[in-house]
Design a protein around this motif. Structure first.
Motif, mmCIF file in Angstrom:
data_model
loop_
_atom_site.group_PDB
_atom_site.id
_atom_site.type_symbol
_atom_site.label_atom_id
_atom_site.label_comp_id
_atom_site.label_asym_id
_atom_site.label_seq_id
_atom_site.Cartn_x
_atom_site.Cartn_y
_atom_site.Cartn_z
ATOM 1 N N THR A 130 15.538 -2.771 22.242
ATOM 2 C CA THR A 130 14.079 -2.699 22.238
ATOM 3 C C THR A 130 13.514 -2.646 23.662
ATOM 4 O OG1 THR A 130 14.006 -5.118 22.066
ATOM 5 C CG2 THR A 130 13.867 -3.850 20.017
ATOM 6 N N LEU A 133 14.025 0.893 24.903
ATOM 7 C CA LEU A 133 13.081 1.774 24.199
ATOM 8 C C LEU A 133 11.678 1.608 24.764
ATOM 9 C CD1 LEU A 133 12.487 3.728 21.880
ATOM 10 C CD2 LEU A 133 12.211 1.743 20.377
ATOM 11 N N THR A 134 11.290 0.372 25.050
ATOM 12 C CA THR A 134 9.966 0.135 25.633
ATOM 13 C C THR A 134 9.860 0.734 27.020
ATOM 14 O OG1 THR A 134 9.850 -1.931 24.389
ATOM 15 C CG2 THR A 134 8.277 -1.645 26.181
ATOM 16 N N LEU A 137 9.339 4.453 26.600
ATOM 17 C CA LEU A 137 7.961 4.703 26.180
ATOM 18 C C LEU A 137 6.984 4.434 27.318
ATOM 19 C CD1 LEU A 137 8.019 3.090 22.616
ATOM 20 C CD2 LEU A 137 7.946 5.528 23.178
ATOM 21 N N ALA A 140 7.145 7.448 29.439
ATOM 22 C CA ALA A 140 6.567 8.599 28.742
ATOM 23 C C ALA A 140 5.052 8.519 28.686
ATOM 24 C CB ALA A 140 7.142 8.703 27.336
ATOM 25 N N MET A 141 4.516 7.297 28.642
ATOM 26 C CA MET A 141 3.064 7.106 28.620
ATOM 27 C C MET A 141 2.471 6.971 30.011
ATOM 28 S SD MET A 141 2.895 4.358 25.485
ATOM 29 C CE MET A 141 3.538 4.767 23.872
ATOM 30 N N PRO A 238 5.731 3.163 18.982
ATOM 31 C CA PRO A 238 4.947 3.670 20.126
ATOM 32 C C PRO A 238 3.476 3.308 20.115
ATOM 33 C CG PRO A 238 6.469 5.353 19.351
ATOM 34 C CD PRO A 238 6.528 4.235 18.358
ATOM 35 N N ILE A 241 3.133 -0.225 21.409
ATOM 36 C CA ILE A 241 3.444 -0.325 22.845
ATOM 37 C C ILE A 241 2.284 0.224 23.663
ATOM 38 C CG2 ILE A 241 5.033 0.403 24.654
ATOM 39 C CD1 ILE A 241 6.130 -1.674 22.702
ATOM 40 N N HIS A 242 1.695 1.328 23.217
ATOM 41 C CA HIS A 242 0.547 1.899 23.925
ATOM 42 C C HIS A 242 -0.618 0.917 23.941
ATOM 43 C CE1 HIS A 242 -2.908 4.567 24.691
ATOM 44 N NE2 HIS A 242 -2.028 5.335 25.327
#
Length: 261
Positions: A130, A133-134, A137, A140-141, A238, A241-242
């Motif tokens: 996790t 993955l965070t 992300l 990516a953000m 996602p 997380i955003h």
């Protein structure tokens, strides 16, 4: 002949040293820039480059020598401000890692751990998954660009001065850190709910059939159900997380305003 006076040297030092130490404080606690995979020289070079870019737009600096006792206190204050601002984004990753720890513990993978090069410690496999993955992300953000934008805005919200920062900003951070466990439970709730139903079903079967081997069937079943629930909940990951990154950014601005009073 080009002459440089002591006053000019002190002015240049104050123009670069104070913002540099705030930026280094942020880089020391931010989950991306503080990663062990980024060499220290790269972080220092990036901090120097940001300082050179930010320095011309800084508000007027206090007329205090950097090497004086008051100037050293200002340096320490800038480090504390940077650490506090970087810590706000660290809360996002801590909440996600807490969710991974809770899910892995209920799945029966609490004992499975690997070396995490990002933190330099052994981490549970689900929590490490996790966390990675965070991090993906986060990149990516454009979370790293959000951090740099927060650095630039922090100098406008909280200018460099000899005035002591207000302690209410640290209380705001402590209150936000108290939500790590709550957010971790909420993020891991799909896995926890599925495993709760699975464990109740295993308990009913063991009572209905005493010869039912719980240890031989229960562990593979809970592990499979946990992995399935984690897989099905990933598409909803996602947006959360955003939202957490947005809340952490707003928290960083509130902390800077609170420090300024």
């Amino acid at each position: 002949m080009f002459n440089v006076t002591d006053a000019q040297i002190e002015a240049w030092l104050s123009l670069l040293a104070w913002p540099l130490f705030r930026i280094l404080g942020i880089f020391a606690t931010d989950p991306f820039f503080s990663s062990r995979t980024i060499p220290g020289r790269v972080r220092l070079g990036l901090a120097l480059m940001l300082t050179l870019l930010v320095a011309p737009s800084l508000p007027p600096l206090p007329d205090i020598a950097v090497v004086s006792p008051l100037g050293v206190l200002i340096l320490v204050q800038q480090i504390l401000i940077g650490v506090a601002i970087g810590f706000t984004m660290r809360l996002v990753f801590a909440s996600v890692e807490m969710a991974g720890h809770l899910a892995g513990l209920q799945m029966g993978l609490g004992f499975a751990s690997f070396y995490d090069p990002q933190h330099g410690t052994n981490t549970a496999v689900v929590a490490q998954f996790t966390s990675l993955l965070t991090l993906l992300l986060f990149l990516a953000m454009n979370g790293h660009l959000v951090v740099i934008e927060t650095i630039v805005h922090s100098f406008a919200l909280l200018p460099i001065s000899a005035e002591p920062i207000k302690p209410a900003g640290f209380k705001l951070l402590v209150d936000a850190a108290g939500q790590i466990f709550v957010l971790g439970v909420l993020l891991s709730l799909p896995v926890l709910g599925a495993l709760l139903i699975t464990n109740l079903s295993i308990g009913v079967m063991s009572r209905a059939a005493p010869q039912f081997n719980v240890f031989a069937v229960g562990f593979p079943l809970t592990l499979g159900m946990g992995i399935a629930a984690l897989y099905l909940s990933l598409p909803q990951f996602p947006p959360h997380i955003h939202r957490l990154i947005d809340e952490a950014t707003r928290l960083a601005y509130r902390v800077a305003k609170t420090f300024a009073g």
